[in-house]
Design an enzyme around this catalytic site. Structure first.
Site, short mmCIF file in Angstrom:
data_model
loop_
_atom_site.label_atom_id
_atom_site.label_comp_id
_atom_site.label_asym_id
_atom_site.label_seq_id
_atom_site.Cartn_x
_atom_site.Cartn_y
_atom_site.Cartn_z
N HIS A 17 0.84 -1.20 0.00
CA HIS A 17 0.00 0.00 0.00
C HIS A 17 0.88 1.26 0.00
CE1 HIS A 17 -2.99 -2.70 2.32
NE2 HIS A 17 -3.53 -2.50 1.13
N LYS A 41 -18.40 -5.40 8.29
CA LYS A 41 -17.16 -6.19 8.22
C LYS A 41 -16.59 -6.34 9.62
CE LYS A 41 -15.07 -5.86 3.64
NZ LYS A 41 -13.83 -5.49 2.95
N ARG A 90 -1.91 -5.88 -8.30
CA ARG A 90 -0.75 -6.75 -8.07
C ARG A 90 -0.59 -7.78 -9.17
NH1 ARG A 90 -2.88 -8.17 -2.22
NH2 ARG A 90 -4.69 -8.16 -3.58
N SER A 128 -2.77 -7.70 3.04
CA SER A 128 -3.02 -7.57 4.48
C SER A 128 -3.36 -8.93 5.07
CB SER A 128 -4.18 -6.60 4.73
OG SER A 128 -3.88 -5.33 4.21
#
Ligand code: PNS
Length: 160
Positions: A17, A41, A90, A128
């Site tokens: 990030h 979440k 990515r 993450s």
């Protein structure tokens, strides 16, 4: 004034990030890192904790701000007068989801454009989730996340 938004969960921020933040901030007057605060979440870190870690990690970049948002990203972008959303890619596996998001955001607000940046190859395997998995089992995450995040992950998993 060119304002861009870099949105995400950042649970927690990684060097992947940070790489996108450092590289994209050069092209805008102001880059807002927007932390999704979603009550549905169940993140490992609260939005406040995530913001503190991001602020510490970006303090060397003068034109970066950190904020949290709820609801639709395009609504937040409109409030902030930002027309550009920055996303990191990515691998091809990221593309399908990000493409869908970009088109939906465009449908919701035609003024908003999504700019994709390729993550540096050295961070292309980072996420993450993977960092949390490694940290949970005591693996070394020193090269993967800023020191503040490493400290907070250790605290989360190993202190009573
Ligand atoms: O780091 P993440 O979890 O991939 O980030 C996803 C994020 C926060 C960018 C995305 O979930 C988002 O924009 N959420 C806000 C709700 C929204 O606007 N969704 C897009 C239209 S469906």
């Amino acid at each position: 004034m060119k304002i861009a938004i870099y949105p995400g969960s950042f649970d927690p921020i990684t060097y992947g990030h940070l790489d996108i933040i450092e590289r994209s901030a050069r092209f805008f007057d102001n880059l807002i890192v927007a932390v999704l605060s979603n009550p549905q979440k169940q993140p490992l870190f609260t939005a406040e904790e995530r913001m503190i870690m991001i602020k510490e990690s970006v303090k060397h970049i003068s034109n970066v701000e950190v904020e949290s948002f709820q609801g639709l990203l395009v609504d937040f972008a409109r409030i902030k007068k930002a027309r550009i959303i920055i996303k990191g890619l990515r691998a091809v596996s990221d593309f399908e989801y990000e493409f869908q998001m970009a088109l939906m955001n465009k449908k919701l607000d035609d003024c908003v454009e999504t700019f994709f940046m390729m993550t540096s190859a050295k961070y292309s395997y980072l996420s993450s989730s993977v960092v949390k998995e490694v940290a949970r089992f005591g693996g070394c995450i020193r090269d993967l996340v800023p020191t503040v995040v490493e400290t907070q992950l250790k605290k989360k998993f190993f202190s009573k």
